[in-house]
Design an enzyme around this catalytic site. Sequence first.
Site, PDB file in Angstrom:
ATOM      1  N   GLY A   8      48.585  23.516  40.175  1.00  0.00           N
ATOM      2  CA  GLY A   8      47.957  24.686  39.548  1.00  0.00           C
ATOM      3  C   GLY A   8      48.955  25.797  39.278  1.00  0.00           C
ATOM      4  N   THR A  10      50.364  26.637  36.602  1.00  0.00           N
ATOM      5  CA  THR A  10      50.160  27.343  35.331  1.00  0.00           C
ATOM      6  C   THR A  10      48.988  28.324  35.389  1.00  0.00           C
ATOM      7  OG1 THR A  10      48.823  25.483  34.573  1.00  0.00           O
ATOM      8  CG2 THR A  10      51.153  25.482  33.912  1.00  0.00           C
ATOM      9  N   ASP A  13      47.081  32.203  40.152  1.00  0.00           N
ATOM     10  CA  ASP A  13      47.696  32.260  41.486  1.00  0.00           C
ATOM     11  C   ASP A  13      49.017  31.492  41.507  1.00  0.00           C
ATOM     12  OD1 ASP A  13      45.320  33.485  42.023  1.00  0.00           O
ATOM     13  OD2 ASP A  13      44.750  32.202  43.699  1.00  0.00           O
ATOM     14  N   ASP A  60      48.712  14.710  37.919  1.00  0.00           N
ATOM     15  CA  ASP A  60      47.331  15.173  37.742  1.00  0.00           C
ATOM     16  C   ASP A  60      46.578  14.898  39.036  1.00  0.00           C
ATOM     17  OD1 ASP A  60      44.500  15.258  36.888  1.00  0.00           O
ATOM     18  OD2 ASP A  60      45.370  15.427  34.890  1.00  0.00           O
ATOM     19  N   GLN A  85      39.244  22.804  38.741  1.00  0.00           N
ATOM     20  CA  GLN A  85      38.356  23.335  37.699  1.00  0.00           C
ATOM     21  C   GLN A  85      37.741  24.530  38.415  1.00  0.00           C
ATOM     22  OE1 GLN A  85      36.248  25.033  35.753  1.00  0.00           O
ATOM     23  NE2 GLN A  85      34.566  23.944  36.737  1.00  0.00           N
ATOM     24  N   SER A 127      37.373  28.882  48.941  1.00  0.00           N
ATOM     25  CA  SER A 127      36.799  29.990  48.177  1.00  0.00           C
ATOM     26  C   SER A 127      35.609  30.632  48.874  1.00  0.00           C
ATOM     27  CB  SER A 127      36.343  29.457  46.812  1.00  0.00           C
ATOM     28  OG  SER A 127      35.492  30.379  46.176  1.00  0.00           O
ATOM     29  N   GLU A 129      33.126  31.460  47.421  1.00  0.00           N
ATOM     30  CA  GLU A 129      31.913  30.907  46.795  1.00  0.00           C
ATOM     31  C   GLU A 129      31.207  29.941  47.757  1.00  0.00           C
ATOM     32  OE1 GLU A 129      30.430  31.431  43.638  1.00  0.00           O
ATOM     33  OE2 GLU A 129      31.757  33.158  43.580  1.00  0.00           O
ATOM     34  N   TYR A 151      30.688  23.910  41.711  1.00  0.00           N
ATOM     35  CA  TYR A 151      32.046  24.345  42.082  1.00  0.00           C
ATOM     36  C   TYR A 151      32.125  24.590  43.588  1.00  0.00           C
ATOM     37  CZ  TYR A 151      35.895  27.681  42.821  1.00  0.00           C
ATOM     38  OH  TYR A 151      37.000  28.332  43.302  1.00  0.00           O
ATOM     39  N   LYS A 155      34.323  22.705  46.452  1.00  0.00           N
ATOM     40  CA  LYS A 155      35.272  23.439  47.302  1.00  0.00           C
ATOM     41  C   LYS A 155      34.971  23.230  48.790  1.00  0.00           C
ATOM     42  CE  LYS A 155      38.349  25.660  44.816  1.00  0.00           C
ATOM     43  NZ  LYS A 155      39.783  25.341  44.936  1.00  0.00           N
ATOM     44  N   HIS A 181      39.963  37.257  43.521  1.00  0.00           N
ATOM     45  CA  HIS A 181      41.163  38.052  43.281  1.00  0.00           C
ATOM     46  C   HIS A 181      41.569  37.932  41.824  1.00  0.00           C
ATOM     47  CE1 HIS A 181      42.076  34.158  45.102  1.00  0.00           C
ATOM     48  NE2 HIS A 181      43.097  34.100  44.279  1.00  0.00           N
TER      49      HIS A 181
HETATM   50  P1  NDP Z   1      43.173  29.013  37.465  1.00  0.00           P
HETATM   51  O1  NDP Z   1      41.930  28.498  36.821  1.00  0.00           O
HETATM   52  O2  NDP Z   1      43.893  30.176  36.848  1.00  0.00           O
HETATM   53  O3  NDP Z   1      44.231  27.804  37.580  1.00  0.00           O
HETATM   54  C1  NDP Z   1      43.813  26.505  37.826  1.00  0.00           C
HETATM   55  C2  NDP Z   1      45.031  25.593  37.741  1.00  0.00           C
HETATM   56  O4  NDP Z   1      44.634  24.240  38.029  1.00  0.00           O
HETATM   57  C3  NDP Z   1      45.717  25.552  36.375  1.00  0.00           C
HETATM   58  O5  NDP Z   1      47.114  25.518  36.568  1.00  0.00           O
HETATM   59  C4  NDP Z   1      45.236  24.219  35.798  1.00  0.00           C
HETATM   60  O6  NDP Z   1      46.103  23.661  34.856  1.00  0.00           O
HETATM   61  C5  NDP Z   1      45.233  23.382  37.074  1.00  0.00           C
HETATM   62  N1  NDP Z   1      44.463  22.136  36.937  1.00  0.00           N
HETATM   63  C6  NDP Z   1      43.179  21.998  36.544  1.00  0.00           C
HETATM   64  N2  NDP Z   1      42.831  20.697  36.565  1.00  0.00           N
HETATM   65  C7  NDP Z   1      43.909  20.004  37.009  1.00  0.00           C
HETATM   66  C8  NDP Z   1      44.169  18.630  37.248  1.00  0.00           C
HETATM   67  N3  NDP Z   1      43.243  17.682  37.040  1.00  0.00           N
HETATM   68  N4  NDP Z   1      45.394  18.261  37.714  1.00  0.00           N
HETATM   69  C9  NDP Z   1      46.354  19.189  37.910  1.00  0.00           C
HETATM   70  N5  NDP Z   1      46.174  20.519  37.676  1.00  0.00           N
HETATM   71  C10 NDP Z   1      44.963  20.904  37.230  1.00  0.00           C
HETATM   72  O7  NDP Z   1      42.811  29.353  38.996  1.00  0.00           O
HETATM   73  P2  NDP Z   1      43.336  30.541  39.934  1.00  0.00           P
HETATM   74  O8  NDP Z   1      44.818  30.613  39.836  1.00  0.00           O
HETATM   75  O9  NDP Z   1      42.518  31.753  39.722  1.00  0.00           O
HETATM   76  O10 NDP Z   1      42.926  29.997  41.365  1.00  0.00           O
HETATM   77  C11 NDP Z   1      43.778  29.134  42.115  1.00  0.00           C
HETATM   78  C12 NDP Z   1      42.930  28.320  43.070  1.00  0.00           C
HETATM   79  O11 NDP Z   1      42.263  29.183  43.982  1.00  0.00           O
HETATM   80  C13 NDP Z   1      41.843  27.480  42.421  1.00  0.00           C
HETATM   81  O12 NDP Z   1      41.701  26.303  43.168  1.00  0.00           O
HETATM   82  C14 NDP Z   1      40.600  28.338  42.561  1.00  0.00           C
HETATM   83  O13 NDP Z   1      39.442  27.567  42.529  1.00  0.00           O
HETATM   84  C15 NDP Z   1      40.863  28.956  43.917  1.00  0.00           C
HETATM   85  N6  NDP Z   1      40.248  30.234  44.163  1.00  0.00           N
HETATM   86  C16 NDP Z   1      40.424  31.252  43.279  1.00  0.00           C
HETATM   87  C17 NDP Z   1      39.869  32.479  43.503  1.00  0.00           C
HETATM   88  C18 NDP Z   1      40.078  33.616  42.540  1.00  0.00           C
HETATM   89  O14 NDP Z   1      39.378  34.620  42.666  1.00  0.00           O
HETATM   90  N7  NDP Z   1      41.040  33.531  41.622  1.00  0.00           N
HETATM   91  C19 NDP Z   1      39.044  32.734  44.716  1.00  0.00           C
HETATM   92  C20 NDP Z   1      39.014  31.626  45.630  1.00  0.00           C
HETATM   93  C21 NDP Z   1      39.576  30.425  45.348  1.00  0.00           C
HETATM   94  P3  NDP Z   1      45.974  23.996  33.266  1.00  0.00           P
HETATM   95  O15 NDP Z   1      46.790  25.251  33.058  1.00  0.00           O
HETATM   96  O16 NDP Z   1      46.555  22.800  32.643  1.00  0.00           O
HETATM   97  O17 NDP Z   1      44.512  24.201  32.955  1.00  0.00           O
HETATM   98  P1  GDP Z   2      32.943  33.906  40.405  1.00  0.00           P
HETATM   99  O1  GDP Z   2      32.593  34.821  41.537  1.00  0.00           O
HETATM  100  O2  GDP Z   2      34.034  32.938  40.746  1.00  0.00           O
HETATM  101  O3  GDP Z   2      31.795  33.243  39.786  1.00  0.00           O
HETATM  102  O4  GDP Z   2      33.667  34.870  39.328  1.00  0.00           O
HETATM  103  P2  GDP Z   2      33.193  35.404  37.887  1.00  0.00           P
HETATM  104  O5  GDP Z   2      34.136  36.492  37.517  1.00  0.00           O
HETATM  105  O6  GDP Z   2      33.040  34.275  36.911  1.00  0.00           O
HETATM  106  O7  GDP Z   2      31.733  35.993  38.138  1.00  0.00           O
HETATM  107  C1  GDP Z   2      31.509  37.046  39.069  1.00  0.00           C
HETATM  108  C2  GDP Z   2      30.094  37.552  38.914  1.00  0.00           C
HETATM  109  O8  GDP Z   2      29.978  38.224  37.654  1.00  0.00           O
HETATM  110  C3  GDP Z   2      28.999  36.483  38.922  1.00  0.00           C
HETATM  111  O9  GDP Z   2      27.955  36.931  39.747  1.00  0.00           O
HETATM  112  C4  GDP Z   2      28.539  36.413  37.478  1.00  0.00           C
HETATM  113  O10 GDP Z   2      27.153  36.057  37.315  1.00  0.00           O
HETATM  114  C5  GDP Z   2      28.740  37.872  37.065  1.00  0.00           C
HETATM  115  N1  GDP Z   2      28.826  38.058  35.605  1.00  0.00           N
HETATM  116  C6  GDP Z   2      28.069  38.907  34.867  1.00  0.00           C
HETATM  117  N2  GDP Z   2      28.368  38.795  33.575  1.00  0.00           N
HETATM  118  C7  GDP Z   2      29.348  37.859  33.474  1.00  0.00           C
HETATM  119  C8  GDP Z   2      30.066  37.322  32.365  1.00  0.00           C
HETATM  120  O11 GDP Z   2      29.870  37.656  31.207  1.00  0.00           O
HETATM  121  N3  GDP Z   2      31.028  36.396  32.662  1.00  0.00           N
HETATM  122  C9  GDP Z   2      31.279  35.987  33.953  1.00  0.00           C
HETATM  123  N4  GDP Z   2      32.252  35.096  34.180  1.00  0.00           N
HETATM  124  N5  GDP Z   2      30.591  36.465  35.017  1.00  0.00           N
HETATM  125  C10 GDP Z   2      29.638  37.386  34.771  1.00  0.00           C
END
Ligand code: NDP
Ligand code: GDP
Length: 327
Positions: A8, A10, A13, A60, A85, A127, A129, A151, A155, A181
Amino acid sequence: MPVALITGITGQDGAYLARLLLGKGYRVVGLLRRSASSDVIGERLRWLGVLDQVELVDGDLIDLASLIRVLQKVRPDEIYNLAAQSFVATSWHQPLLTSEVTGLGAARMLEAIRITESAARFYQASSSEMYGLIQEPSQSEKTPFYPRSPYAVAKLYAHWMTVNYRESFGLHASSGILFNHESPLRGIEFVTRKITDGVARIKLGLARDLSLGNLDAKRDWGHARDYVHAMWLMLQQDKPDDYVIATGRTTSIREFCRIAFSYAGLNYEDHVVSRSDLLRPAEVDVLLGDASKARGALGWQPETSLEEMVAEMIEADLVRHGAARRG
Ligand code: NDP
Ligand code: GDP
């Protein structure tokens, strides 16, 4: 020189973690899945100025053989499993893919570690979540889970597999239960970035309104830059463990809108519309993390306030749209 493998890399995080580890003298290798859009995949790493300092290897999370090959070749000291995802809303449209990548993907990496007899320390991106329909007003490592989306279910599986491999096979495997974050590198589909992007467009006269779903949901939002530091700290401990990472402050989407629009001199009530088609099949109404354990054991605490983060995100989106307009 210690070697870190980031899945991940790209993503949001992955980019911040790569920069942190490079700054600490690591060799940083990132797992890269095949994409037809190879010209844009390194955008976040480029934004942070580290694209040319990381090594990218093909692989992958769906393909166990590729993970084994990568571990044999790279021989990492630390593995950060950030790939997923990661978008909750999509997980209802693609529940099986989400299970494959977000859930089984972690199990495949744990299996690859076992099969190759790697001594690498392992971090799993769990997470908040997983708390879903919250069972306690403030969520800690001891709070029972109640996932509310495919999701979150995926997780939770990955989280328990991490705990199980630690207990069954003695792996140095830690799970970071991170609350939301954000940053200027957050995916545009997430609500914070959708809002700061919307504010920038409206400010520059490129849009008039912003459509959102549920404005009353509340999240405990921190800055990704601070949170990747916690990931690294977890893997520096003698013993693997699980830690909640959060700010301890919860804010509604409506209040986030007020802060963001007023930063740009706008009133959110003039621009934000709540649309029922953007509501989710099941909602996580409120999250509020208790990071006392991480504070005590890791000495970790958040450095960036919500207001500072919102300002940074809006400034970045103004630059992006300003540049796009000039271009
Ligand atoms: P992003 O969606 O920004 O990044 C997800 C990454 O996973 C991308 O690099 C994507 O690649 C890669 N990826 C997806 N599918 C595959 C696969 N099949 N094989 C290899 N790589 C793959 O997520 P964040 O950086 O925001 O989050 C990082 C992690 O932390 C995630 O697991 C997320 O669920 C978890 N998390 C995030 C939180 C947040 O608030 N940000 C909170 C708690 C947990 P590509 O660029 O090709 O799509
Ligand atoms: P999540 O906590 O990982 O689901 O992060 P999101 O940023 O996708 O969503 C945070 C909260 O914002 C959830 O409760 C969503 O229902 C709410 N929300 C309200 N409007 C929107 C919207 O237009 N897009 C997204 N992504 N979330 C929304």
